[in-house]
Design a protein around this motif. Structure first.
Motif, PDB file in Angstrom:
ATOM      1  N   HIS A 136       0.852  -1.186   0.000  1.00  0.00           N
ATOM      2  CA  HIS A 136       0.000   0.000   0.000  1.00  0.00           C
ATOM      3  C   HIS A 136       0.885   1.233   0.000  1.00  0.00           C
ATOM      4  N   SER A 137       0.750   2.089  -1.004  1.00  0.00           N
ATOM      5  CA  SER A 137       1.695   3.193  -1.151  1.00  0.00           C
ATOM      6  C   SER A 137       1.522   4.244  -0.064  1.00  0.00           C
ATOM      7  N   GLY A 138       0.314   4.413   0.470  1.00  0.00           N
ATOM      8  CA  GLY A 138       0.131   5.346   1.576  1.00  0.00           C
ATOM      9  C   GLY A 138       0.780   4.847   2.849  1.00  0.00           C
ATOM     10  N   ALA A 139       0.705   3.542   3.078  1.00  0.00           N
ATOM     11  CA  ALA A 139       1.346   2.952   4.257  1.00  0.00           C
ATOM     12  C   ALA A 139       2.864   2.947   4.111  1.00  0.00           C
ATOM     13  N   LYS A 140       3.349   2.786   2.885  1.00  0.00           N
ATOM     14  CA  LYS A 140       4.802   2.816   2.649  1.00  0.00           C
ATOM     15  C   LYS A 140       5.400   4.156   3.041  1.00  0.00           C
ATOM     16  N   LYS A 141       4.652   5.226   2.771  1.00  0.00           N
ATOM     17  CA  LYS A 141       5.161   6.563   3.042  1.00  0.00           C
ATOM     18  C   LYS A 141       5.122   6.908   4.527  1.00  0.00           C
ATOM     19  N   ARG A 142       4.280   6.242   5.286  1.00  0.00           N
ATOM     20  CA  ARG A 142       4.050   6.641   6.677  1.00  0.00           C
ATOM     21  C   ARG A 142       4.653   5.704   7.713  1.00  0.00           C
ATOM     22  N   TRP A 143       4.827   4.436   7.388  1.00  0.00           N
ATOM     23  CA  TRP A 143       5.234   3.443   8.377  1.00  0.00           C
ATOM     24  C   TRP A 143       6.563   2.811   8.005  1.00  0.00           C
ATOM     25  N   ARG A 144       7.347   2.451   9.012  1.00  0.00           N
ATOM     26  CA  ARG A 144       8.593   1.695   8.847  1.00  0.00           C
ATOM     27  C   ARG A 144       8.508   0.453   9.723  1.00  0.00           C
ATOM     28  N   SER A 145       9.028  -0.658   9.244  1.00  0.00           N
ATOM     29  CA  SER A 145       8.976  -1.877  10.042  1.00  0.00           C
ATOM     30  C   SER A 145      10.107  -1.884  11.067  1.00  0.00           C
ATOM     31  N   VAL A 146       9.831  -2.505  12.215  1.00  0.00           N
ATOM     32  CA  VAL A 146      10.779  -2.618  13.319  1.00  0.00           C
ATOM     33  C   VAL A 146      11.091  -4.103  13.486  1.00  0.00           C
ATOM     34  N   ALA A 147      12.233  -4.421  14.047  1.00  0.00           N
ATOM     35  CA  ALA A 147      12.708  -5.803  14.114  1.00  0.00           C
ATOM     36  C   ALA A 147      11.788  -6.728  14.910  1.00  0.00           C
ATOM     37  N   LEU A 188       1.629  -3.982   4.180  1.00  0.00           N
ATOM     38  CA  LEU A 188       3.050  -3.987   3.853  1.00  0.00           C
ATOM     39  C   LEU A 188       3.588  -5.414   3.963  1.00  0.00           C
ATOM     40  N   PRO A 189       3.328  -6.280   3.002  1.00  0.00           N
ATOM     41  CA  PRO A 189       3.716  -7.689   3.145  1.00  0.00           C
ATOM     42  C   PRO A 189       5.220  -7.902   3.160  1.00  0.00           C
ATOM     43  N   TYR A 190       5.995  -7.027   2.540  1.00  0.00           N
ATOM     44  CA  TYR A 190       7.452  -7.204   2.506  1.00  0.00           C
ATOM     45  C   TYR A 190       8.150  -6.341   3.545  1.00  0.00           C
ATOM     46  N   GLY A 191       7.418  -5.525   4.276  1.00  0.00           N
ATOM     47  CA  GLY A 191       8.022  -4.701   5.305  1.00  0.00           C
ATOM     48  C   GLY A 191       8.151  -5.412   6.630  1.00  0.00           C
ATOM     49  N   SER A 192       7.265  -6.368   6.885  1.00  0.00           N
ATOM     50  CA  SER A 192       7.294  -7.054   8.171  1.00  0.00           C
ATOM     51  C   SER A 192       8.251  -8.233   8.113  1.00  0.00           C
ATOM     52  N   PRO A 193       9.037  -8.436   9.164  1.00  0.00           N
ATOM     53  CA  PRO A 193       9.993  -9.562   9.160  1.00  0.00           C
ATOM     54  C   PRO A 193       9.318 -10.901   9.370  1.00  0.00           C
ATOM     55  N   LYS A 219      -3.209  -5.367  10.576  1.00  0.00           N
ATOM     56  CA  LYS A 219      -3.626  -4.689   9.345  1.00  0.00           C
ATOM     57  C   LYS A 219      -2.413  -4.196   8.560  1.00  0.00           C
ATOM     58  N   LEU A 220      -1.405  -3.686   9.271  1.00  0.00           N
ATOM     59  CA  LEU A 220      -0.215  -3.191   8.588  1.00  0.00           C
ATOM     60  C   LEU A 220       0.587  -4.323   7.955  1.00  0.00           C
ATOM     61  N   LYS A 221       0.554  -5.506   8.529  1.00  0.00           N
ATOM     62  CA  LYS A 221       1.248  -6.637   7.919  1.00  0.00           C
ATOM     63  C   LYS A 221       0.598  -7.030   6.605  1.00  0.00           C
ATOM     64  N   LYS A 222      -0.705  -6.809   6.476  1.00  0.00           N
ATOM     65  CA  LYS A 222      -1.369  -7.062   5.199  1.00  0.00           C
ATOM     66  C   LYS A 222      -1.084  -5.947   4.203  1.00  0.00           C
TER      67      LYS A 222
END
Length: 90
Positions: A30-41, A85-90, A80-83
């Motif tokens: 999701h391009s809006g989520a890409k701009k606003r969120w960063r994944s953490v370890a 951003l499927p490649y952002g979550s570890p 919801k964010l894992k759905k």
């Protein structure tokens, strides 16, 4: 002779294509989520705090310092964010 070499060529191509791992369709982030969120370890996500960018004269320095810090996702927001951003979550 020609048939033998042609069948060998087809057979080698067939072995190569079946030995490859099947590629499923890529998932779009999701391009809006890409701009606003960063994944953490640890599997959660981090974003910037709102109300920090403008109208800062009326805000106290302590409030502006609090707004500098990031905010972490929690609970159903993380699922919801894992759905989104499927490649952002570890």
């Amino acid at each position: 002779m020609f048939f033998f070499s042609f069948s060998r060529l087809v057979q080698s191509a067939r072995l190569f294509s079946t030995s490859a791992v099947p590629q499923f369709p890529k998932l779009k982030s999701h391009s809006g989520a890409k701009k606003r969120w960063r994944s953490v370890a640890n599997g959660t996500f981090k974003r910037a705090q709102a109300y920090h960018s403008h109208l800062n004269l009326s805000k106290s320095p302590a409030r502006k310092n609090r707004l500098q810090q990031g905010v972490y996702s929690h609970g159903t927001q993380t699922t919801k964010l894992k759905k989104l951003l499927p490649y952002g979550s570890p």
